[in-house]
Design an enzyme around this catalytic site. Structure first.
Site: not given
Lengths: 494, 95
Positions: A78, A158, A182
């Protein structure tokens, strides 16, 4: 079987048996990224040269017998984890050119274990969102499609780029971060497994901060066992993070085969609020039936302050964000816009560098912390947070783990739920309570919606009892036998 | 109590965020929507409840008072928007 369809555990066995090389395994995933990233936009930055060099190093280590536990395993990271020498954007224009001079602890641990990083995945800007629509680098497209319908869907957020990359077979696993859901919500939307460990289990050092009392890194992969393997490498005490827990890391992989016989599984009655869609309620029932059949006892529990979790979160998280994001002032790193004086330079830099959702949260956070409003908003929210933790403590006196749905719906279309920020916030209604209480929680794909989209269930454990969460998740995974695959995935012509 | 335009402007200034006059009505509506929604916490009885500042039930650790890092000026300045030698440069502050 094609190299990109292997599980992480299978790939690891294949590498050790020399059935294929780490270079071939990485090359196959890089090829998949080249083919599909233009469609999915799951990666902000792809690092093929670094990945191939790391893969070749893994091959040498495997030949020499010095290979670490993740030697040669292609992972997606990420783009919130600082990676030394590789641009790290947090999906914000503010950090468009930021190249960290240091490495986050979690990625350093994964590298030490021999993992290969294929690139940095897209996310909601500064991890603020549940759809990936707030990224400054464009939305991520969910690899899944509704049956007979080509409308692009969101991957959740997210950690939506990580979830999409793993679902579409662009990586064997990925790192995510979870502040209010997330990791778990995008895992549910993309039909993969995602684990948010206990607060303190993984070091936050080098992860771009959103809300520091909630942020936690965790693994995303296609099986429960793969998540357990990854978490084993990511977790552990780190003196560089003052909230890192100095406790041993257990064998999470072994916990996956424990079974659930004799466990008491709590089902919180407040989660069955009116308006829960029938297919979500049916999925939840299926989860209970699976665990009962496997020898667990299902008990009714109460978490009376559940309805207050989201409003509490939307005070606490923006308050912490407004403080954390004060560092982006155009002076030491990141974007700068010129201004007549220092204040104007700050104000123009922040106006240009941040997107609308980030600005909204900074403004809310600034307001609830401001003189005269602190007690009414922030202090009250912290007290309600105490009550929410108390609810879980009481419940865990009677049960060993809690079972709930992960999200109130399947993936929705890009552009839906955009008119009102609160509608978007409601996506995290089932995931936020465990975040506020710092508990380990995991999403496992269990079934499909009437439209053919994946749906996940969430299991929540006691603080630092990830092992029971893995045991329950593995049991549900085995019995549910979720085997559907997304429409857009490597090896299938789009 | 709903936010008025002057308060929106004041918050933006506290947050060091430039906002255009045209944006104020939209921000006012959005912020008031969110603040109105979180008002429901007013219904919770928090009498005598201790605030929870973090998720983890832990005390902060002490560490040795020793230098553990340093001599990395180049790394620290590597991402500076503007620098002069070993200094960050900002617009003139003192006349």
């Amino acid at each position: 079987m094609s190299l990109i369809d292997l599980t992480l555990a299978q790939a690891r066995a294949g590498l050790r048996a020399k059935t294929f090389s780490a270079r071939d395994l990485t090359a196959a995933h890089l090829e998949a990224i080249t083919a599909l990233n233009p469609t999915l936009n799951a990666f902000i930055t792809v690092t093929p040269e670094i990945a191939l060099a790391e893969a070749e190093a893994a091959d040498r280590a495997l030949a020499a017998g010095t290979a670490g536990p993740l030697a040669g395993i292609p992972l997606a990271i990420k783009d919130l984890f600082c990676t030394e020498g590789v641009r790290t954007t947090a999906a914000s224009l503010m950090l468009e050119t930021f190249v960290p001079p240091y490495e986050s602890t979690v990625t350093a641990k994964l590298r030490d274990a021999g993992a290969v990083f294929v690139g940095k995945t897209n996310l909601d800007e500064f991890a603020m969102g549940s759809s990936n629509l707030t990224s400054a680098y464009g939305a991520v497209t969910n690899p899944w499609r509704r049956a007979g319908d080509d409308t692009p869907l969101v991957p959740g957020g997210s950690s939506g780029g990580s979830a999409a990359a793993v679902a579409a077979r662009l990586a064997l696993g990925a790192t995510g971060t979870d502040t209010g859901g997330s990791i778990r919500q995008p895992a549910s939307f993309c039909g993969i497994v995602g684990m948010k460990p206990s607060y303190g289990r993984c070091s936050r050092y080098g992860i771009i901060a959103f809300a520091s009392s909630l942020d936690q890194a965790g693994p995303m992969a296609r099986t429960v066992e793969d998540c357990a393997i990854l978490l084993g490498a990511m977790a552990g005490f780190d003196p560089k993070d003052s909230t890192s827990a100095d406790i041993p890391v257990p064998d999470f992989q072994a916990a996956c085969t424990r079974g659930v016989k004799g466990l008491r599984i709590g089902v919180p009655r407040e989660y069955a609020a009116p308006g829960m869609p029938d297919e979500i309620a049916a999925l939840w029932h299926l989860g209970r039936d699976i665990l009962r059949a496997a020898g667990a006892e299902i008990i009714d529990i109460s978490l009376p302050h559940t309805e207050y979790a989201l409003p509490t979160y939307y005070i606490v998280a923006p308050a912490e964000a407004s403080s954390n994001l004060a560092r982006y002032d155009g002076v030491r790193f990141g974007r700068r816009e010129d201004g007549a004086d220092l204040i104007e330079m700050y104000e123009r830099t922040r106006a240009k560098g941040f997107g609308d959702e980030v600005k909204r949260r900074i403004l809310i956070g600034t307001y609830v912390l401001s003189a005269g409003y602190y007690d009414a908003y922030y202090l009250r929210a912290q007290k309600v947070r105490s009550l929410i933790l108390g609810d879980f403590t009481t419940a865990f006196a009677r049960c060993d783990a809690i079972l709930t749905p992960t999200a109130p719906s399947a993936a929705f279309a890009q552009g839906e739920k955009m008119d009102d920020p609160i509608k978007m916030y409601l996506n995290d209604i089932y995931t936020v309570p465990a975040s506020l209480a710092g508990l380990p929680a995991m999403s496992v794909p269990v079934g499909q919606s009437q439209e053919g989209l994946p749906l996940g269930l969430q299991m929540i454990g006691r603080p630092f009892d990830e092992e029971t969460v893995f045991a329950v998740a593995a049991e549900i995974e085995r019995a549910a036998g979720f085997s559907a695959r997304p429409a857009i995935r490597a090896g299938v012509s789009a | 109590m709903p936010l008025d335009p002057a308060t929106v402007r004041r918050i933006a200034h506290l947050a060091r965020m430039h906002i255009e006059d045209d944006d104020i009505p939209r921000l006012q509506t959005e912020l008031n929507g969110i603040l109105g929604w979180v008002e429901q916490l007013g219904a919770v009885n928090v009498e005598g409840v201790k605030p929870l500042t973090g998720a983890a039930d832990m005390a902060l650790r002490m560490r040795d008072d020793a230098v553990t890092d340093g001599d990395i000026a180049e790394k620290i300045l590597a991402n500076a928007p503007e620098r002069a030698g070993d200094y960050f440069v900002v617009p003139k502050v003192v006349e």
